[in-house]
Write an enzyme that holds these catalytic residues in place. Structure first.
Site, PDB file in Angstrom:
ATOM      1  N   LYS A 124      39.234  58.713  48.954  1.00 32.76           N
ATOM      2  CA  LYS A 124      38.417  57.531  49.211  1.00 32.76           C
ATOM      3  C   LYS A 124      39.270  56.327  49.598  1.00 32.76           C
ATOM      4  CE  LYS A 124      34.410  59.451  48.424  1.00 32.76           C
ATOM      5  NZ  LYS A 124      33.465  59.679  49.535  1.00 32.76           N
ATOM      6  N   TYR A 134      40.189  62.658  44.344  1.00 32.05           N
ATOM      7  CA  TYR A 134      39.026  61.929  44.855  1.00 32.05           C
ATOM      8  C   TYR A 134      39.400  60.495  45.220  1.00 32.05           C
ATOM      9  CZ  TYR A 134      34.144  60.255  44.919  1.00 32.05           C
ATOM     10  OH  TYR A 134      32.935  59.727  45.276  1.00 32.05           O
ATOM     11  N   ALA A 135      40.141  59.814  44.351  1.00 33.74           N
ATOM     12  CA  ALA A 135      40.540  58.429  44.609  1.00 33.74           C
ATOM     13  C   ALA A 135      41.441  58.347  45.831  1.00 33.74           C
ATOM     14  CB  ALA A 135      41.241  57.848  43.384  1.00 33.74           C
ATOM     15  N   ALA A 136      42.338  59.323  45.988  1.00 30.94           N
ATOM     16  CA  ALA A 136      43.224  59.325  47.148  1.00 30.94           C
ATOM     17  C   ALA A 136      42.431  59.482  48.438  1.00 30.94           C
ATOM     18  CB  ALA A 136      44.254  60.445  47.020  1.00 30.94           C
ATOM     19  N   ARG A 187      20.265  65.225  48.690  1.00 30.69           N
ATOM     20  CA  ARG A 187      19.877  64.610  47.426  1.00 30.69           C
ATOM     21  C   ARG A 187      20.626  63.296  47.226  1.00 30.69           C
ATOM     22  NH1 ARG A 187      23.683  66.686  43.220  1.00 30.69           N
ATOM     23  NH2 ARG A 187      25.233  67.962  44.301  1.00 30.69           N
ATOM     24  N   THR A 239      34.874  46.796  53.842  1.00 31.27           N
ATOM     25  CA  THR A 239      34.456  47.662  52.742  1.00 31.27           C
ATOM     26  C   THR A 239      33.420  46.898  51.932  1.00 31.27           C
ATOM     27  OG1 THR A 239      36.590  48.784  52.623  1.00 31.27           O
ATOM     28  CG2 THR A 239      35.179  48.931  50.689  1.00 31.27           C
ATOM     29  N   GLY A 287       5.593  59.828  58.466  1.00 26.78           N
ATOM     30  CA  GLY A 287       5.644  59.632  59.908  1.00 26.78           C
ATOM     31  C   GLY A 287       7.018  59.437  60.497  1.00 26.78           C
TER      32      GLY A 287
END
Length: 252
Positions: free
Chosen positions: A164, A160-162, A21, A243, A59
Site C-alpha cells: 500500500k 500489506y503495508a509495503a 463485497r 492520497t 436501473g
C-alpha cells in the site's frame, strides 16, 4: 486478430475490481447510481451476482467480468477487452486486495510475494493497460484503493503495508506522467471500515482501536464510495497525485 467492438456506449465506462463485497461493492453501486456503466470484477461470476442484481434493480448499468488479479495476463486481457468492447475506458478503480498477516519473523517468502503480486503488481499491469485507451479518449480517472497501513505501518502487516505504501508512490508517478493527457491518478486510503473483516473482531479489540478514532466509530463502505465517486468524476480534473485519507481522523 482483433475482435470487433460489440457495443459502443455513451456512458462513462468504469472498471471496479474486488466488486463482490464490502468497499468494492459499495463503490460499484455508487458509480452505477451516478450514471456510469460499471464493469464488475472479481475472481468468480457467482461472487458478483449480488452486486449485479442490486445495481440492475435500481436501473443501473453493469456487466460481470471474472478475473483473478494474480493472473497478470488475465488482468491485461480484461482491461484491453473492456476498452475494445465499449470503445472507451474512462475510470479504473483498483480495489481488489488480499492479506496474509503475520509478524515479520514468521512471514514466508510466499506470503510476501502473494500480497505484493495481488496488491501492487496487478495494479501496475492494470494501470499500464488502461492508460492507452484513456489517452485515446483524452480522459481518465485512476483511483487506487490504499490503506492507512501504507501510511503509518501496522504490526503483522509488513507485506500489506509495503504494497500500500508502494501504491502511493506509483500513483503519484502516473499523475505526473499522464496529467497533460487528461488522466488523473489518486489514492483513496480507508481506515477501519465496517466490512466482513472487521465484523469478526472481538468487542475488546474494537473498543481499543475506536479510542484512536476521533469520530468514535467505524467508517461505512458508502463513505469510501463517496470519496471515490468525487475523485473519479468529471469535476475532479484538477485533483491528482493525492492520497485522500478516509479514516475518521485516526492518522491526522
Amino acid at each position: 486478430m482483433r475482435r470487433g467492438r460489440s457495443r459502443v456506449i455513451e456512458k462513462r465506462v468504469a472498471i471496479v475490481t474486488g466488486a463482490s463485497r464490502g468497499i468494492g461493492r459499495a463503490i460499484a453501486e455508487r458509480l452505477a447510481k451516478d450514471g456510469r456503466h460499471v464493469v464488475l470484477v472479481a475472481r468468480s461470476a457467482d461472487g458478483l451476482a449480488a452486486t449485479e442484481t442490486a445495481i440492475k434493480a435500481v436501473g443501473g448499468s453493469c456487466e460481470v467480468r471474472p478475473c483473478d488479479m494474480a493472473d497478470f495476463t488475465a488482468v491485461q486481457a480484461l482491461i484491453e477487452g473492456v476498452a475494445e468492447t465499449h470503445g472507451r475506458l474512462d475510470i479504473l478503480v483498483n480495489n481488489a486486495g488480499i492479506t496474509r498477516d503475520t509478524l515479520l519473523l514468521r512471514m514466508t517468502d510466499e506470503q510476501w510475494d502473494e500480497v505484493l503480486n495481488v496488491n501492487l503488481r496487478s495494479i501496475f499491469v492494470a494501470c499500464r493497460a488502461a492508460i492507452r485507451p484513456m489517452m485515446r479518449g483524452k480522459f481518465g480517472r485512476i483511483v487506487n484503493i490504499g490503506s492507512v497501513s501504507g501510511l503509518s505501518g501496522n504490526s503483522g502487516q509488513a507485506n500489506y503495508a509495503a504494497a500500500k505504501a508502494g501504491l502511493v508512490g506509483f500513483t503519484k508517478t502516473i499523475a505526473k506522467e499522464m496529467g497533460a493527457k487528461g488522466i488523473t491518478a489518486n489514492v483513496v486510503a480507508p481506515g477501519f471500515i465496517e466490512t466482513d473483516m472487521t465484523h469478526v473482531l472481538g468487542d475488546a479489540v474494537k473498543t481499543a482501536f475506536l479510542q484512536n478514532i476521533p469520530v468514535r466509530r467505524l467508517g461505512k463502505p458508502e463513505e469510501i464510495a463517496a470519496a471515490v465517486a468525487y475523485v473519479s468524476s468529471d469535476e475532479a480534473g484538477f485533483l491528482t497525485s493525492q492520497t485522500i485519507v478516509v479514516d475518521g481522523g485516526m492518522t491526522s
